[in-house]
Design an enzyme around this catalytic site. Structure first.
Site, PDB file in Angstrom:
ATOM      1  N   SER A  84       0.877  -1.169   0.000  1.00 29.63           N
ATOM      2  CA  SER A  84       0.000   0.000   0.000  1.00 29.63           C
ATOM      3  C   SER A  84       0.909   1.212   0.000  1.00 29.63           C
ATOM      4  CB  SER A  84      -0.878   0.003   1.255  1.00 29.63           C
ATOM      5  OG  SER A  84      -1.462   1.278   1.473  1.00 29.63           O
ATOM      6  N   TYR A  87      -1.251  -0.577  10.698  1.00 28.32           N
ATOM      7  CA  TYR A  87      -1.301  -0.858   9.258  1.00 28.32           C
ATOM      8  C   TYR A  87       0.019  -0.449   8.596  1.00 28.32           C
ATOM      9  CZ  TYR A  87      -3.400  -1.244   4.600  1.00 28.32           C
ATOM     10  OH  TYR A  87      -3.692  -1.611   3.300  1.00 28.32           O
TER      11      TYR A  87
END
Length: 263
Positions: free
Chosen positions: A132, A145
């Site tokens: 990501s 995350y």
């Protein structure tokens, strides 16, 4: 790496991005094995793409080995499975932290460990890790995350060097804000003003290009987001100030609240 005729495993196939990747590889003539937790979504997708469906929960410590045993010999793996993990670290229980680490980071590493020797032995293959842009830009309320996606990047960069002499490629794809799929779409939250979005099809095309051209890293994001990733690597403090001015904290808080309601 030629995709046509290759045996390809795609994890996290039941999400919108996984759907797009599955269709992109099916169009190239791959022999697909698709996996995910939602059997009701997995079965129709497998039928549409001519794939074999193998349901699995990658948070299960024995889940990766069982999945690979069921999948059989492979040439390409797209490690796309991930769980959203926005919010303050103190919002998470130890069990929830373990699940995020297991699915987002441990499962791809164990997959690579179990497949490295067979791929080396056959003299070809490719591993693609879907990270990501959060694997390059640290943001407020995304520490857990960020940890999993930053970790995945470092692992993949080093593994690429280790496997290159054996004819095995390793790539990492970094989607930015994806419209119509992914955690922002699932939560119904718009990204910060001016960041722009990409489509699931663009992510799938990047994955396909990474395999066919053996590209180490590909960002799938508008120019301003890619520039932000460069800035974060060079001047993280300045990046943090720019994010605050753009309202990133407010967006992150809204996203975290939406995710917390679903946990």
């Amino acid at each position: 790496m030629k995709i046509e005729g290759s045996r390809v495993l795609i994890t996290g196939a039941t999400g919108g991005i996984g759907h797009a990747i599955a269709h992109a590889f099916a169009e190239r003539g791959a022999e697909l094995v698709l996996t995910g937790r939602r059997v009701d979504v997995l079965a129709p997708l497998a039928e549409q793409t001519g794939a074999r469906a193998v349901p699995a929960d990658l948070a299960d410590r024995d889940g990766v080995a069982a999945l690979l045993a069921a999948a059989g010999p492979l040439d390409i793996v797209v490690a796309n499975a991930a769980v959203p993990a926005s919010g303050l670290l103190t919002d998470y229980s130890i069990e929830q932290i373990d699940r995020a680490l297991d699915v987002n980071l441990r499962a791809p590493i164990i997959t690579a460990r179990l497949l490295a020797e067979p791929l080396i032995a056959q003299g070809h293959g490719h591993l693609v890790f879907i990270s990501s842009i959060s694997g390059k830009i640290a943001s407020p309320r995304v520490s857990l995350y960020n940890a999993t996606k930053f970790g995945l990047r470092g692992f993949a960069q080093a593994l690429r060097q280790d496997l290159a002499p054996h004819g095995v490629g390793v790539s990492t794809v970094f989607p930015g804000f994806v419209r119509d799929a992914g955690m922002f779409a699932d939560a119904g939250v718009a990204p910060a003003f001016g960041t722009g979005t990409s489509s699931p099809a663009q992510v799938a095309a990047a994955v396909r290009r990474a395999v066919e051209r053996n590209v180490g890293e590909i960002d799938v994001a508008p120019p301003q987001v890619r520039l932000g990733a460069l800035l974060a690597g060079i001047a993280p403090g300045l990046s943090a100030r720019v994010q605050r001015l753009a309202g990133a904290d407010k967006v992150a808080a809204t996203l975290a609240e939406a995710q917390r309601a679903k946990r």
